[in-house]
Write an enzyme that holds these catalytic residues in place. Sequence first.
Site: not given
Ligand code: NAD
Length: 258
Positions: A140, A153
């Site tokens: 991130s 985080y």
């Molecule tokens: P999201 O909530 O849409 O997806 C998260 C996914 O992780 C889902 O499929 C959920 O079921 C799964 N998950 C959560 N806990 C779990 C566990 N214990 N075991 C197995 N699966 C699990 O979120 P997202 O925004 O798509 O995030 C995905 C990644 O991208 C994360 O690592 C997040 O930190 C990173 N990220 C997101 C953003 C943003 O702005 N959305 C920015 C930077 C980084």
Amino acid sequence: MIKTALVTGSTSGIGLALARAMAGQGMNVVLNGFGDADQIGEIRAGIASDTGMNVTYSPADMTRPDEIEAMIAAAVSEHGSLDVLVNNAGIQHVAPIDEFPVAQWDAIIAVNLSHAFHTTRLALPHMKANGWGRVLNMASAHGLVASPYKSAYVAAKHGLIGMTKAVALEVAQQGITVNAICPGYVKTALVESQIPETARARGMTEEDVVRDVILAAQPTRRFVGPDELGQMAVFLTSDAAASITGAAISVDGGWTAY
Ligand code: NAD
């Protein structure tokens, strides 16, 4: 030889976009994550019929090393190899550190950092045996810079970038690259759910949080699209990216250029 990509946390958001992009490039895919079983079944069948690739699903909980071990073993036995590992599962909690729930800290470190240790340690022997592999860690902008009220985080994502560098050095001569992708804000469930928490922590309205906290951090003033991250991930799995390793690649609309 058809390659196999395992994407943790791919039942929604960024992970789902990456899984679709990998299958679109002719890779078999292992989905993972939580959610409604029927919906996940539809996602799996949809990607398979759109791309013609073999798509399987593991319900493994990324806080459970025993379930992670079973997921990796099943991926290899069902697909014959494990070539691309995307450590994407992640969760968030927003609170001042002196009010941060201990259970939330432990969960964030387990899902956002330790799960990548377990998947990587278990997947690398298969990649080494093939002399080729790609590990992508979804970090991130918060792996490079901080924001208040996101101590767990920010700690986990900084740690994930550190682990990315260390492992990249360990396997640099074995045809395996290890990189971190550092997105800015992407409009997924993870971001939508933190808007009310951030509003409470900062004493702001939710509309003000979107305008003055979230998009204010991003010079482009727009959310990063999940498909933009999918295409970056596809490029990093290509042979053209063979010399990119140990890198933390920003896809953040200029956020970390400040
Ligand atoms: P999201 O909530 O849409 O997806 C998260 C996914 O992780 C889902 O499929 C959920 O079921 C799964 N998950 C959560 N806990 C779990 C566990 N214990 N075991 C197995 N699966 C699990 O979120 P997202 O925004 O798509 O995030 C995905 C990644 O991208 C994360 O690592 C997040 O930190 C990173 N990220 C997101 C953003 C943003 O702005 N959305 C920015 C930077 C980084």
